[in-house]
Design a protein around this motif. Structure first.
Motif, PDB file in Angstrom:
ATOM      1  N   ASP A 261       4.694   0.249 -19.012  1.00  9.68           N
ATOM      2  CA  ASP A 261       4.258  -1.071 -18.329  1.00  9.68           C
ATOM      3  C   ASP A 261       2.536  -0.837 -17.542  1.00  9.68           C
ATOM      4  O   ASP A 261       1.709  -0.950 -17.852  1.00  9.68           O
ATOM      5  N   ASP A 262       2.963   0.060 -17.021  1.00 10.72           N
ATOM      6  CA  ASP A 262       1.582   0.581 -15.988  1.00 10.72           C
ATOM      7  C   ASP A 262       0.414   1.072 -16.498  1.00 10.72           C
ATOM      8  O   ASP A 262      -0.483   0.413 -15.855  1.00 10.72           O
ATOM      9  N   ALA A 263       0.841   2.319 -17.436  1.00  5.42           N
ATOM     10  CA  ALA A 263      -0.655   3.051 -18.368  1.00  5.42           C
ATOM     11  C   ALA A 263      -0.846   1.807 -18.838  1.00  5.42           C
ATOM     12  O   ALA A 263      -2.397   1.785 -19.066  1.00  5.42           O
ATOM     13  N   ILE A 264      -0.279   0.532 -19.316  1.00  9.28           N
ATOM     14  CA  ILE A 264      -1.080  -0.335 -20.298  1.00  9.28           C
ATOM     15  C   ILE A 264      -1.708  -1.119 -19.527  1.00  9.28           C
ATOM     16  O   ILE A 264      -3.370  -1.680 -19.756  1.00  9.28           O
ATOM     17  N   VAL A 265      -1.476  -2.386 -18.417  1.00 15.47           N
ATOM     18  CA  VAL A 265      -2.477  -2.417 -17.058  1.00 15.47           C
ATOM     19  C   VAL A 265      -3.884  -1.423 -16.835  1.00 15.47           C
ATOM     20  O   VAL A 265      -4.826  -2.189 -16.906  1.00 15.47           O
ATOM     21  N   ALA A 266      -2.832  -0.483 -16.320  1.00 14.11           N
ATOM     22  CA  ALA A 266      -4.725   0.099 -16.450  1.00 14.11           C
ATOM     23  C   ALA A 266      -5.338   0.353 -17.455  1.00 14.11           C
ATOM     24  O   ALA A 266      -6.975   0.655 -17.098  1.00 14.11           O
ATOM     25  N   GLU A 267      -5.583   0.808 -18.242  1.00 13.45           N
ATOM     26  CA  GLU A 267      -5.836   0.745 -19.494  1.00 13.45           C
ATOM     27  C   GLU A 267      -6.831  -0.764 -19.669  1.00 13.45           C
ATOM     28  O   GLU A 267      -7.732  -0.271 -20.247  1.00 13.45           O
ATOM     29  N   VAL A 268      -6.019  -1.537 -19.454  1.00 14.67           N
ATOM     30  CA  VAL A 268      -7.007  -2.976 -20.015  1.00 14.67           C
ATOM     31  C   VAL A 268      -7.952  -3.348 -18.476  1.00 14.67           C
ATOM     32  O   VAL A 268      -8.805  -3.888 -19.049  1.00 14.67           O
ATOM     33  N   GLU A 269      -7.518  -2.624 -17.454  1.00  8.86           N
ATOM     34  CA  GLU A 269      -8.709  -3.088 -16.522  1.00  8.86           C
ATOM     35  C   GLU A 269      -9.767  -1.857 -16.707  1.00  8.86           C
ATOM     36  O   GLU A 269     -10.457  -1.857 -16.289  1.00  8.86           O
ATOM     37  N   ARG A 270      -9.222  -0.311 -17.295  1.00  8.46           N
ATOM     38  CA  ARG A 270     -10.723   0.617 -17.276  1.00  8.46           C
ATOM     39  C   ARG A 270     -11.547   0.212 -17.960  1.00  8.46           C
ATOM     40  O   ARG A 270     -12.387   0.151 -18.512  1.00  8.46           O
ATOM     41  N   ARG A 271     -10.996  -0.386 -19.591  1.00  9.94           N
ATOM     42  CA  ARG A 271     -12.057  -1.072 -20.135  1.00  9.94           C
ATOM     43  C   ARG A 271     -12.008  -2.555 -19.949  1.00  9.94           C
ATOM     44  O   ARG A 271     -13.954  -2.673 -20.656  1.00  9.94           O
ATOM     45  N   VAL A 272     -12.275  -3.763 -19.356  1.00 14.49           N
ATOM     46  CA  VAL A 272     -12.791  -4.512 -18.704  1.00 14.49           C
ATOM     47  C   VAL A 272     -13.352  -4.179 -18.344  1.00 14.49           C
ATOM     48  O   VAL A 272     -14.535  -4.374 -18.456  1.00 14.49           O
ATOM     49  N   ALA A 273     -13.205  -2.804 -17.415  1.00 10.73           N
ATOM     50  CA  ALA A 273     -14.678  -2.234 -16.334  1.00 10.73           C
ATOM     51  C   ALA A 273     -15.811  -2.149 -17.495  1.00 10.73           C
ATOM     52  O   ALA A 273     -16.892  -1.518 -16.883  1.00 10.73           O
ATOM     53  N   THR A 274     -15.563  -1.845 -18.326  1.00 13.65           N
ATOM     54  CA  THR A 274     -16.550  -1.711 -19.181  1.00 13.65           C
ATOM     55  C   THR A 274     -16.914  -2.652 -20.351  1.00 13.65           C
ATOM     56  O   THR A 274     -18.373  -2.236 -20.777  1.00 13.65           O
ATOM     57  N   GLY A 275     -16.605  -3.718 -19.371  1.00 16.17           N
ATOM     58  CA  GLY A 275     -17.364  -4.798 -20.619  1.00 16.17           C
ATOM     59  C   GLY A 275     -17.102  -5.119 -21.806  1.00 16.17           C
ATOM     60  O   GLY A 275     -16.867  -5.702 -22.859  1.00 16.17           O
ATOM     61  N   ALA A 276     -16.046  -4.527 -22.019  1.00 14.37           N
ATOM     62  CA  ALA A 276     -15.044  -4.485 -23.336  1.00 14.37           C
ATOM     63  C   ALA A 276     -14.391  -6.156 -23.310  1.00 14.37           C
ATOM     64  O   ALA A 276     -13.427  -6.441 -22.676  1.00 14.37           O
ATOM     65  N   TYR A 277     -14.393  -6.688 -24.737  1.00 14.99           N
ATOM     66  CA  TYR A 277     -13.681  -7.577 -25.236  1.00 14.99           C
ATOM     67  C   TYR A 277     -11.724  -7.420 -25.446  1.00 14.99           C
ATOM     68  O   TYR A 277     -12.103  -6.642 -26.938  1.00 14.99           O
ATOM     69  N   VAL A 278     -11.261  -6.500 -24.544  1.00 11.00           N
ATOM     70  CA  VAL A 278      -9.975  -6.330 -24.522  1.00 11.00           C
ATOM     71  C   VAL A 278      -8.711  -7.688 -25.166  1.00 11.00           C
ATOM     72  O   VAL A 278      -8.596  -8.550 -24.262  1.00 11.00           O
ATOM     73  N   VAL A 279      -8.216  -6.975 -25.607  1.00 11.03           N
ATOM     74  CA  VAL A 279      -7.128  -7.514 -26.549  1.00 11.03           C
ATOM     75  C   VAL A 279      -6.046  -6.756 -26.851  1.00 11.03           C
ATOM     76  O   VAL A 279      -5.791  -6.041 -27.450  1.00 11.03           O
ATOM     77  N   ALA A 280      -5.070  -7.107 -25.524  1.00 11.13           N
ATOM     78  CA  ALA A 280      -3.696  -7.015 -25.310  1.00 11.13           C
ATOM     79  C   ALA A 280      -2.513  -6.854 -26.580  1.00 11.13           C
ATOM     80  O   ALA A 280      -2.312  -7.648 -26.345  1.00 11.13           O
ATOM     81  N   VAL A 281      -2.420  -5.745 -27.137  1.00  8.00           N
ATOM     82  CA  VAL A 281      -1.231  -6.043 -27.832  1.00  8.00           C
ATOM     83  C   VAL A 281       0.446  -5.921 -27.249  1.00  8.00           C
ATOM     84  O   VAL A 281       0.974  -5.001 -26.825  1.00  8.00           O
ATOM     85  N   THR A 282       1.088  -6.973 -26.971  1.00  9.32           N
ATOM     86  CA  THR A 282       2.728  -6.738 -26.771  1.00  9.32           C
ATOM     87  C   THR A 282       3.348  -7.893 -26.726  1.00  9.32           C
ATOM     88  O   THR A 282       2.953  -9.171 -26.858  1.00  9.32           O
ATOM     89  N   SER A 283       4.358  -7.680 -26.876  1.00 11.93           N
ATOM     90  CA  SER A 283       5.617  -9.493 -27.613  1.00 11.93           C
ATOM     91  C   SER A 283       6.464  -9.339 -25.731  1.00 11.93           C
ATOM     92  O   SER A 283       7.060 -10.348 -25.566  1.00 11.93           O
ATOM     93  N   ASP A 284       6.489  -7.938 -25.116  1.00 12.96           N
ATOM     94  CA  ASP A 284       6.632  -8.097 -23.365  1.00 12.96           C
ATOM     95  C   ASP A 284       6.156  -9.593 -22.603  1.00 12.96           C
ATOM     96  O   ASP A 284       5.017  -9.078 -22.669  1.00 12.96           O
ATOM     97  N   ARG A 285       7.224 -10.466 -22.431  1.00 10.19           N
ATOM     98  CA  ARG A 285       7.158 -11.646 -21.396  1.00 10.19           C
ATOM     99  C   ARG A 285       5.477 -10.762 -19.848  1.00 10.19           C
ATOM    100  O   ARG A 285       4.860 -11.550 -19.713  1.00 10.19           O
TER     101      ARG A 285
END
Length: 313
Positions: A261-285
């Protein structure tokens, strides 16, 4: 609809053999469109120089205007392959110089035109390589409207330009997606993750599925793996590449050192910082809430992704 071959002596492609697709489609209303099997054009985007435009020769349809390299599709040819082939024939676009980002389709029932928007990954200088061009130029985005544009391209350009600022990117919770289908994945977690990575390679996502314009997008994908899935190889993007085209939907593996989970959040943050329109995929609430707080533009369930993969298979 009526299909009409070119008139005798028409100068289109005088040096090469005609393809069955080289014909006019005449709508019941009388409008005519080039390409028996539809047509496609390449909108090549260079981050430094702008977009590649073709000044059309006077005898061509809407001659004298500026538009995209492109033309009639061959029978059975995909729009992406056809657009690149035409751009190679008309503008000397080198092999593997562009990577598709998304497509936009104008469908008139009797005929369709696909704009293939592609990022330049190997800079090149265009070369006039057939008689259909007066000039080929890289035109900065702010200067495109100043040219006399082909009517079809002129109508599409405002929407296309707005979409050029959007760069979707998927961050996928591999363990959650693999675990969403009871297919025995627990017997070989690494193998299940590897199969997921292979199925994601080259994935296209409908614009409507990620609340964007355009017809189909080919986003880069970060597949976050953990535990027994660590150490699997990423799919080889060139293994099945026979179309002189770098693949879309490239999959990168992100190995979680500890909690996935921590790695997924970190990767989202990293890609958002580059200006990407990030779509995260998980069913974990809980994780859904965390990635949304990290800046993901959208959060989708594992079932959403499984549905796209099922439709693509």
């Amino acid at each position: 609809m009526t299909v009409v071959p070119p008139a005798a002596g028409e100068p289109r492609r005088p040096s090469g053999p005609r393809d069955p697709g080289d014909a006019w489609v005449v709508a019941p209303s009388g409008e005519k469109y080039w390409g028996r099997f539809g047509a496609a054009g390449l909108l090549a985007v260079d981050p430094e120089r702008g977009i590649l435009l073709q000044h059309r020769v006077a005898w061509s349809h809407f001659g004298g205007t500026w538009g995209l390299p492109g033309g009639a599709l061959h029978e059975g040819e995909s729009a992406i392959v056809g657009a690149v082939r035409e751009a190679q024939e008309e503008a000397g676009v080198p092999d593997a110089a562009v990577r598709p980002r998304f497509t936009s389709v104008l469908d008139l029932d009797v005929w369709s035109y696909t704009t293939v928007i592609a990022d330049v990954v190997e800079p090149f200088d265009p070369v006039i390589s057939d008689p259909e061009s007066v000039a080929l130029e890289w035109v900065p985005l702010d200067e495109v409207d100043a040219r006399p544009l082909h009517p079809g391209f002129g109508r599409a350009w405002p929407t296309l330009r707005a979409l050029l600022a959007v760069r979707p990117s998927l961050v996928v919770d591999a363990a959650n997606v693999v675990g969403s289908v009871p297919n025995g994945w627990w017997k070989d977690r690494a193998g299940a993750a590897r199969r997921l990575a292979e199925s994601l390679s080259g994935l296209s996502v409908a614009g409507s599925d990620i609340d964007l314009g355009g017809t189909a997008w080919f986003p880069p994908i970060a597949l976050v793996v953990e535990g027994a899935a660590r150490g699997i190889d990423a799919p080889d993007p060139d293994a099945d590449d026979d179309d002189a085209l770098l693949p879309a939907g490239v999959v990168s593996l992100v190995e979680a050192d500890a909690g996935g989970d921590d790695a997924i959040v970190a990767e989202v943050e990293r890609r958002v910082a580059t200006g990407a329109y990030v779509v995260a995929v998980t069913s974990d609430r809980e994780l859904q809430a965390r990635v949304a707080a990290a800046g993901a533009a959208q959060v989708r369930s594992s079932g959403w992704l499984q549905g796209i993969l099922a439709d693509a298979s």
